[in-house]
Write a protein that holds these residues in place. Structure first.
Motif, PDB file in Angstrom:
ATOM      1  N   SER A  40       0.831  -1.206   0.000  1.00 22.29           N
ATOM      2  CA  SER A  40       0.000   0.000   0.000  1.00 22.29           C
ATOM      3  C   SER A  40       0.866   1.257   0.000  1.00 22.29           C
ATOM      4  CB  SER A  40      -0.948   0.003   1.206  1.00 22.29           C
ATOM      5  OG  SER A  40      -0.197  -0.084   2.408  1.00 22.29           O
TER       6      SER A  40
ATOM      7  N   HIS B 211      -2.956  -4.738   2.460  1.00 24.37           N
ATOM      8  CA  HIS B 211      -3.205  -3.783   3.542  1.00 24.37           C
ATOM      9  C   HIS B 211      -3.027  -4.479   4.888  1.00 24.37           C
ATOM     10  CE1 HIS B 211      -4.877  -0.822   0.766  1.00 24.37           C
ATOM     11  NE2 HIS B 211      -5.418  -1.861   0.158  1.00 24.37           N
TER      12      HIS B 211
ATOM     13  N   ASP C 199      -1.003   1.512  10.204  1.00 24.64           N
ATOM     14  CA  ASP C 199      -1.172   2.852   9.621  1.00 24.64           C
ATOM     15  C   ASP C 199      -1.001   3.943  10.656  1.00 24.64           C
ATOM     16  OD1 ASP C 199      -1.682   1.767   7.110  1.00 24.64           O
ATOM     17  OD2 ASP C 199      -3.851   1.667   7.478  1.00 24.64           O
TER      18      ASP C 199
END
Length: 173
Positions: free
Chosen positions: A140, A165, A171
């Motif tokens: 990603s 992902h 993240d």
């Protein structure tokens, strides 16, 4: 050495392992990103208990590896591996290799199709990891490409392609 599933009682020792393994020379004793990540994966419910393994030597946790939920596009299935940590004084003694062999075998026994990770190709290739691009799987974050690898397992299908992902905790790093 015993490789076993980690328990809630191991949480503090797992944190110690990752803080020691990934300590920065300019910030000794500080919480590391890796230790924080394990805690957040656990809190989010994305840490897979059957794939959170510890290496125990003489009653002491010497290493830890874990996998978490992940997806390719909108398809769940492969898992993200990491972090893998070993106490500094036990690095290069086979603890990390034992953890890797155990977590790969456990993931395969759970009929997962693949394990994906970011890491040194020189180290992880010995466990059957290869560049993800060879499998049509992209990171990603494009900057990850040189370190982005896949280990196909028994139920892997060539149809498993697309953008990978990690769990949301990655993240937030």
């Amino acid at each position: 050495m015993l490789i076993r599933r980690g328990t809630d009682a191991d949480d503090a020792a797992i944190r110690v392992v990752h803080d020691a393994a990934f300590a920065k020379p300019d910030a000794p004793g500080a919480e590391t990103v890796e230790a924080k990540l394990v805690g957040e994966l656990r809190a989010d419910g994305d840490l897979l208990p059957a794939l959170s393994l510890v290496a125990e030597i003489d009653g002491r946790i010497a290493g830890h590896v874990c996998c978490s939920h992940a997806r390719i596009g909108s398809t769940p299935g492969p898992v993200g591996l990491g972090p893998l940590g070993v106490l500094p004084e036990l690095q290069s003694t086979g603890v990390g290799s034992a953890l890797m062999h155990a977590v790969i075998a456990a993931a395969d026994a759970l009929d997962l199709p693949a394990i994906v990770l970011l890491g040194s190709p020189g180290y992880y290739s010995r466990f059957g990891f290869a560049p993800a691009a060879e499998f049509g799987i992209t990171p990603s974050t494009p900057d990850w490409e040189p370190y982005f690898q896949v280990r196909p397992l028994t139920t892997y299908s060539k149809d498993l392609t697309g953008t990978f992902h990690y769990a949301p905790a990655f993240d937030r790093l």
